[in-house]
Design a protein around this motif. Sequence first.
Motif, short mmCIF file in Angstrom:
data_model
loop_
_atom_site.label_atom_id
_atom_site.label_comp_id
_atom_site.label_asym_id
_atom_site.label_seq_id
_atom_site.Cartn_x
_atom_site.Cartn_y
_atom_site.Cartn_z
N ALA A 82 41.11 3.64 0.25
CA ALA A 82 41.69 4.77 0.98
C ALA A 82 42.81 5.42 0.17
CB ALA A 82 42.21 4.30 2.34
N SER A 83 43.55 4.62 -0.57
CA SER A 83 44.61 5.17 -1.42
C SER A 83 44.02 6.06 -2.52
CB SER A 83 45.43 4.05 -2.05
OG SER A 83 46.07 3.28 -1.07
N VAL A 84 42.88 5.66 -3.05
CA VAL A 84 42.21 6.46 -4.07
C VAL A 84 41.81 7.81 -3.46
CG1 VAL A 84 40.17 6.64 -5.56
CG2 VAL A 84 41.39 4.44 -5.33
N TYR A 85 41.19 7.78 -2.29
CA TYR A 85 40.77 9.02 -1.64
C TYR A 85 41.95 9.93 -1.33
CZ TYR A 85 36.10 7.02 -1.02
OH TYR A 85 34.86 6.49 -1.23
N ARG A 86 43.08 9.35 -0.87
CA ARG A 86 44.28 10.16 -0.56
C ARG A 86 44.81 10.81 -1.82
NH1 ARG A 86 45.49 6.10 3.10
NH2 ARG A 86 46.73 4.96 1.58
N GLN A 108 35.30 1.50 -7.74
CA GLN A 108 35.61 0.97 -9.07
C GLN A 108 37.06 1.28 -9.46
OE1 GLN A 108 32.92 2.27 -12.13
NE2 GLN A 108 33.48 0.60 -13.50
N ILE A 109 37.53 2.47 -9.13
CA ILE A 109 38.93 2.84 -9.41
C ILE A 109 39.87 1.90 -8.65
CG2 ILE A 109 40.71 4.62 -9.10
CD1 ILE A 109 38.45 6.72 -9.48
N ALA A 110 39.57 1.69 -7.37
CA ALA A 110 40.41 0.81 -6.54
C ALA A 110 40.47 -0.59 -7.12
CB ALA A 110 39.88 0.78 -5.11
N LYS A 111 39.34 -1.13 -7.55
CA LYS A 111 39.32 -2.47 -8.15
C LYS A 111 40.09 -2.50 -9.47
CE LYS A 111 35.06 -4.15 -6.07
NZ LYS A 111 33.66 -4.50 -6.27
#
Length: 184
Positions: free
Chosen positions: A176-180, A166-169
Motif C-alpha cells: 500500500a505504501s508503494v501505491y501511495r 516486488q518493489i515492496a519486498k
Amino acid sequence: MGKVLGYARISTDIGQDISSQKMKLEELGAVVVFTDTGNGSSLHGRDQLEAALRLLEPGDELLALHPDRLARDTGDLLTIGKRVIERGAALRIADPAIRFDGSDMMSEIMLTLFGMIGSVEKHFIKARQRRGIEAAKLKGVYKGRPASIDPTSIRELRDQGMGATQIAKTLKIGRASVYRALAA
C-alpha cells in the motif's frame, strides 16, 4: 513448585535501562528474565512476553515487578492473567503483591483495579502528548514524523519494470505504501 519466569519491559531503549528490573526479578527468584522494549499499551509485538507465556508449565510462575510492566489496559492485563492460569501456572506481581492463579477472587479484583489504573494513566499520557504536539505546532516546531519511505526509489524501481509487490519486498515496505508513493 515449578520455575519462575521473569518478565521486564521498558518503553524505549533511549534513556532507559532494563538491567535494574532484571536484577530485581532475579533476586525474587526468576531463573530467566524475558525482556521487551516497546509500548505497554498493546500486546502486539511483545515477542518475549509471548515466549514466556508459551514456556509456562503447570506449577510455574510468571513474575513481573509492577502491573504496568505487563500491560496498561484492564483487558490486556486480565488476558495475560488468564493465559497464565490456562497453562496451570500463576501470575505474580511483586509490587503491589498480587498472586493470581484463578483460585482467589480478590487477586482478580486487584488485577482489574490495577489494569484500570493503567488505562487511566495511558489516557493522561496521550492527552499530555497531544497538548505538547499542539503547542509545538503553534510555535512552528513540530513537523510530524519524518518520511521513512523514499518515493524516488520507488519510482526508479517502477521505471526498471518492477511491480508493486516486488518493489515492496525489495524496499521492505508495505505494498500500500508503494501505491501511495506512486499516486503522489
